[in-house]
Scaffold this active site. Structure first.
Site, PDB file in Angstrom:
ATOM      1  N   SER A   1     -22.396 -15.057 -14.394  1.00  0.00           N
ATOM      2  CA  SER A   1     -22.252 -14.203 -15.579  1.00  0.00           C
ATOM      3  C   SER A   1     -23.589 -14.185 -16.325  1.00  0.00           C
ATOM      4  CB  SER A   1     -21.159 -14.754 -16.504  1.00  0.00           C
ATOM      5  OG  SER A   1     -21.576 -16.019 -17.000  1.00  0.00           O
TER       6      SER A   1
ATOM      7  N   ASP B   1     -22.064 -10.988 -12.642  1.00  0.00           N
ATOM      8  CA  ASP B   1     -20.721 -10.712 -13.161  1.00  0.00           C
ATOM      9  C   ASP B   1     -20.824 -10.175 -14.601  1.00  0.00           C
ATOM     10  OD1 ASP B   1     -17.909 -10.820 -13.071  1.00  0.00           O
ATOM     11  OD2 ASP B   1     -17.862 -12.846 -13.927  1.00  0.00           O
TER      12      ASP B   1
ATOM     13  N   ASP C   1     -20.731  -3.605 -16.640  1.00  0.00           N
ATOM     14  CA  ASP C   1     -19.455  -3.518 -17.340  1.00  0.00           C
ATOM     15  C   ASP C   1     -19.630  -2.659 -18.588  1.00  0.00           C
ATOM     16  OD1 ASP C   1     -17.160  -3.850 -18.764  1.00  0.00           O
ATOM     17  OD2 ASP C   1     -17.200  -6.044 -18.792  1.00  0.00           O
TER      18      ASP C   1
ATOM     19  N   GLU D   1     -16.656  -0.701 -14.028  1.00  0.00           N
ATOM     20  CA  GLU D   1     -15.299  -1.011 -14.519  1.00  0.00           C
ATOM     21  C   GLU D   1     -14.767   0.151 -15.336  1.00  0.00           C
ATOM     22  OE1 GLU D   1     -14.572  -4.878 -16.307  1.00  0.00           O
ATOM     23  OE2 GLU D   1     -13.135  -4.005 -17.709  1.00  0.00           O
TER      24      GLU D   1
ATOM     25  N   SER E   1      -7.317 -15.717 -11.835  1.00  0.00           N
ATOM     26  CA  SER E   1      -6.988 -17.138 -11.660  1.00  0.00           C
ATOM     27  C   SER E   1      -5.477 -17.352 -11.718  1.00  0.00           C
ATOM     28  CB  SER E   1      -7.671 -17.982 -12.746  1.00  0.00           C
ATOM     29  OG  SER E   1      -9.024 -18.213 -12.406  1.00  0.00           O
TER      30      SER E   1
ATOM     31  N   ASP F   1     -12.746 -17.640 -12.076  1.00  0.00           N
ATOM     32  CA  ASP F   1     -13.625 -18.557 -12.803  1.00  0.00           C
ATOM     33  C   ASP F   1     -12.785 -19.676 -13.424  1.00  0.00           C
ATOM     34  OD1 ASP F   1     -15.480 -19.827 -14.370  1.00  0.00           O
ATOM     35  OD2 ASP F   1     -16.179 -18.061 -15.417  1.00  0.00           O
TER      36      ASP F   1
HETATM   37  P1  13P Z   1     -10.378 -15.715 -14.613  1.00  0.00           P
HETATM   38  O1  13P Z   1     -10.607 -16.025 -16.043  1.00  0.00           O
HETATM   39  O2  13P Z   1      -8.940 -15.324 -14.369  1.00  0.00           O
HETATM   40  O3  13P Z   1     -10.805 -16.780 -13.681  1.00  0.00           O
HETATM   41  O4  13P Z   1     -11.258 -14.398 -14.255  1.00  0.00           O
HETATM   42  C1  13P Z   1     -12.624 -14.508 -13.994  1.00  0.00           C
HETATM   43  C2  13P Z   1     -13.299 -13.188 -13.895  1.00  0.00           C
HETATM   44  O5  13P Z   1     -12.708 -12.121 -13.916  1.00  0.00           O
HETATM   45  C3  13P Z   1     -14.767 -13.202 -13.770  1.00  0.00           C
HETATM   46  O6  13P Z   1     -15.304 -11.923 -13.773  1.00  0.00           O
HETATM   47  O1  G3H Z   2     -15.219 -12.937 -16.527  1.00  0.00           O
HETATM   48  C1  G3H Z   2     -15.966 -13.715 -17.117  1.00  0.00           C
HETATM   49  C2  G3H Z   2     -16.362 -14.997 -16.576  1.00  0.00           C
HETATM   50  O2  G3H Z   2     -15.290 -15.901 -16.631  1.00  0.00           O
HETATM   51  C3  G3H Z   2     -17.640 -15.497 -17.180  1.00  0.00           C
HETATM   52  O3  G3H Z   2     -17.502 -16.100 -18.412  1.00  0.00           O
HETATM   53  O4  G3H Z   2     -19.552 -15.586 -19.806  1.00  0.00           O
HETATM   54  O5  G3H Z   2     -18.188 -17.669 -20.173  1.00  0.00           O
HETATM   55  O6  G3H Z   2     -19.622 -17.430 -18.138  1.00  0.00           O
HETATM   56  P1  G3H Z   2     -18.800 -16.740 -19.204  1.00  0.00           P
HETATM   57 ZN    ZN Z   3     -14.192 -10.580 -15.084  1.00  0.00          ZN
END
Ligand code: 13P
Ligand code: G3H
Ligand code: ZN
Length: 305
Positions: A48, A79, A101, A131, A209, A252
């Site tokens: 991310s 991401d 995004d 997206e 998840s 994640d």
């Molecule tokens: P989760 O929070 O369900 O693991 O999703 C992660 C995600 O979409 C990262 O882009």
């Molecule tokens: O979809 C998002 C991911 O879970 C990344 O989250 O910005 O806290 O790393 P983060």
């Molecule tokens: Zn996501």
């Protein structure tokens, strides 16, 4: 060449999905690598924006190089890139794919931004995920207050106008640990409509998840307070993979939970422990176990390398 496009097409034809697993340090990446090697599976290693700035680009690229050396079927992905600039940076660094995004913007602005990223990335052979619709939930850098389901007509227009290689759809999942207050559901009807209009476009499910109950129990037994945690069911994910065109499944939270519940347990049980390898090591083992089971039994990517 067995690049990311090769595996996405293979997944589309054979109805399996590549896990897109977020990493934020060496241990979380090692868990993904080890699981992918045991499963003989391709997978996407996701970073991310906040993970990129946490680790720093030199560490990310060095870690990804090692990951790819150990399993060439691992692909580095940005991401939830929120701007052209961060996507450009990832393309220039050598990522295999980037997500732009633009879902917080209106349709026209999202199209314009996504098109700009596609024009830059495609010139360098980098795939782009867009997206349409909003996936609710709050992560550090991913925020949407409500679930705005993807409109199939908008998805069609968006894909045609932007030329994205992958499309993230909002069909009822959300980011984080608290995904549902009742039973998990997914709008498979919306997915079917999108697939009628865009039959060969690889689709992506974020917020996927499963938030394993045993992990939540460990987390709470050792002082945590996650009282409303609920994830997507494995059955729904399997349906999305085997009966629909979902070929990338983002995870994640399950990795974070594996590490943090094990850390809570080890440190509560061993009040004199000071060695990070002891708790991170157990977290790594737990994450590897969870990811291996996903690749084998939910994503069906095991053996597809
Ligand atoms: P989760 O929070 O369900 O693991 O999703 C992660 C995600 O979409 C990262 O882009
Ligand atoms: O979809 C998002 C991911 O879970 C990344 O989250 O910005 O806290 O790393 P983060
Ligand atoms: Zn996501």
């Amino acid at each position: 060449m067995k690049d990311l496009k090769f595996y996405l097409n293979k997944a589309l034809k054979q109805h399996f999905a590549l896990g897109a697993f977020n990493f934020c340090n060496m241990e979380s990446l090692q868990a993904i690598i080890n699981a992918s090697l045991k499963a003989k599976s391709p997978a996407i290693i996701s970073v991310s924006e906040s993970a990129l700035s946490y680790m720093g680009e030199d560490f990310v690229m060095a870690l990804a190089k090692i990951a790819k050396k150990q399993n060439p079927a691992l692909f580095l992905h940005l991401d939830h890139g929120k701007s052209f600039e961060v996507c450009k940076k990832a393309v220039d660094l050598g990522f295999d794919s980037v997500m732009i995004d633009g879902s917080a913007f209106d349709f026209e602005k999202n199209v314009k931004l996504t098109k700009k990223v596609c024009a830059y990335a495609h010139k360098k052979g980098v795939l782009v995920e867009g997206e349409i619709g909003q996936i609710k939930g709050i992560e550090d850098n991913v925020k949407a207050d409500q679930n705005i389901y993807t409109s199939p007509e908008e998805a069609y227009k968006f894909a045609r106008e932007t030329g994205v290689d992958l499309l993230a759809v909002a069909i009822g999942t959300s980011h984080g640990v608290n995904k549902y207050s009742k039973n998990p559901t997914l709008r498979m009807d919306i997915l079917s409509e999108i697939e009628k209009l865009l039959p060969s476009l690889p689709l992506v499910l974020h917020g996927a998840s499963t938030v394993d109950e045993a992990l939540i129990k460990t987390f709470n037994d050792f002082g945590g307070q996650l009282t409303k945690a609920k994830g997507v069911s494995e059955e729904l994910l399997m349906e999305a993979v085997t009966k629909h065109n979902i070929v990338k499944i983002n995870t994640d939270t399950d990795i974070r939970l594996s590490f943090t519940s094990e850390t809570r347990k080890i440190l509560s049980e061993n009040k004199k422990e000071i060695d990070p390898r002891k708790y991170l090591g157990k977290g790594k083992e737990k994450a590897e176990e969870i990811l291996l089971a996903k690749m084998k039994n939910v994503l069906f990517s095991a053996g597809k390398k």
